[in-house]
Design a protein around this motif. Structure first.
Motif, short mmCIF file in Angstrom:
data_model
loop_
_atom_site.label_atom_id
_atom_site.label_comp_id
_atom_site.label_asym_id
_atom_site.label_seq_id
_atom_site.Cartn_x
_atom_site.Cartn_y
_atom_site.Cartn_z
N TYR A 131 0.84 -1.20 0.00
CA TYR A 131 0.00 0.00 0.00
C TYR A 131 0.87 1.25 0.00
N ARG A 172 -5.87 0.03 0.60
CA ARG A 172 -5.48 -0.33 1.97
C ARG A 172 -6.22 -1.59 2.42
N ARG A 176 -4.21 -5.55 2.79
CA ARG A 176 -3.98 -5.82 4.22
C ARG A 176 -3.45 -7.23 4.44
N HIS A 202 0.68 -4.12 4.82
CA HIS A 202 -0.25 -4.18 3.68
C HIS A 202 0.56 -4.63 2.46
#
Length: 360
Positions: A131, A172, A176, A202
């Motif tokens: 992320y 996001r 994860r 992430h």
């Protein structure tokens, strides 16, 4: 007779089909071995765990299945073995790169960039491993954008983002990887060490690409040897996604010329160079777009529920009305592929293709 190795999984299943056998999703291996034997091959069916990599398998054709197990743990092991077979000189069908791209949209996009560069440029695809990499990236092109997890089928983990904040929120969630214990440990490291470079929690890989405008659905085209099976999939109500909608039409192609669709699918499939290919194709009113492709372990509903198939006859396409015998069609495609010489040079990248809608 030419030896051919067929690798089945731990449940004794092979490939994927709409029909079930003994409660499992599998093709009939007894029929496949019988059909290959009649075609002049000597098939040997074994499980992956029984494979002996010390054998001399140079030039031996190997057919194998894949897996979509949760977490892809079993598929990872299959990948190890198939890569080892290819390295040892076996003729794995399809090539390892297509196994790697199965259920892995990041690898599929990497292959698209190599094989279909103009198509890749139009989509402007970016792939990310965390992320944080996306959060630091500057994205070109218009909004909205499409976000896809590397994994998932039937439009799972595929979303549209209208702007950058929505994209970051969705990414996001898709990426994860952390659990509670990992979060606590990472928080402790940050408190104890001012110079700590935090590890990402992430790390599920994903991709971002342009949304193709003007699509009310897409086309599923299965190439199995010389046969082409088609259907049109309408988008889900109020959604931009067609995969997994279940709203199929085998006859009406939403005004798109079928011959042009088949010609585009043939061009793409020839570049992939595999005997079995599943293509998701969109048409924006002007040109075709390759949305996704798979070369093994894909659903065969398009063939099994069709009333016939299309085959090229010179410069035209011929429709042959016939109920699909999936094992026979599978073996015909494999035998035809194996009897062709191995190409010495890679195919040229696909060119842009356009067609005009028709009313038929």
């Amino acid at each position: 007779m030419t030896r051919i190795l067929i690798l089945s999984d731990y449940r004794g299943t092979f490939y994927s089909t709409a029909r079930t056998q003994y409660g499992l999703c599998t093709m009939d291996l007894d029929r496949i071995t019988g059909l290959l034997t009649r075609a002049g091959f000597e098939p040997e069916v074994i499980g992956f765990a029984d494979l002996d990599l010390s054998d001399d398998l140079r030039g031996v054709p190997v057919l194998y299945t894949s897996s979509e197990d949760r977490g892809l743990h079993y598929k990872s092991w299959i990948e190890d073995l198939v890569l080892a077979l290819e390295t040892a000189g076996a003729r794995v069908v399809p090539a390892y790169r297509y196994l790697r791209a199965h259920h892995n949209k990041v690898m599929m996009e990497a292959l698209r960039a190599q094989l279909f560069p103009r198509d890749a440029q139009r989509l402007g695809t970016r792939t990310f491993g965390t992320y944080e990499e996306l959060a630091d990236a500057a994205l070109d092109g218009p909004w909205p954008k499409v976000l896809k997890s590397a994994y998932g089928a039937g439009s799972q983990f595929v979303a549209r983002a209208a702007d950058r904040p929505e994209l970051l929120r969705t990414a996001r969630a898709f990426s994860r990887t952390h659990d509670h214990a990992e979060t606590i440990r990472e928080h402790g490291r940050r408190l104890l060490r001012r110079d700590h470079h935090p590890r990402s929690t992430h790390r599920q890989k994903f991709l971002v690409q342009a949304l193709i405008p003007g699509l009310s659905g897409d086309f599923k085209v299965l190439r199995m040897g010389a046969r082409y099976y088609t259907l049109y999939r309408r988008n889900r109500p109020g959604d931009f996604r067609a995969s997994g909608s279940g709203d199929f039409d085998f006859y009406d192609l939403a005004g798109v010329d079928r011959d042009a669709l088949l010609a585009y699918a043939e061009q793409v499939a020839d570049i992939l160079g595999t005997p079995l290919t599943s293509l998701d194709i969109g048409h924006d009113g002007d040109r075709f777009h390759l949305i996704e492709f798979q070369c093994l372990h894909f659903g065969t509903v398009t063939a099994e529920r069709s009333s016939g198939y299309h085959v090229r006859a010179g410069q035209a396409w011929q429709y042959v009305e016939e109920e699909c015998d999936i094992e026979a069609v599978f073996c015909e495609a494999i035998v035809g592929h194996l009897r062709r010489p191995v190409p010495a040079l890679p195919a040229q990248p696909v060119r842009s293709a356009t067609s005009r809608p028709t009313t038929r």
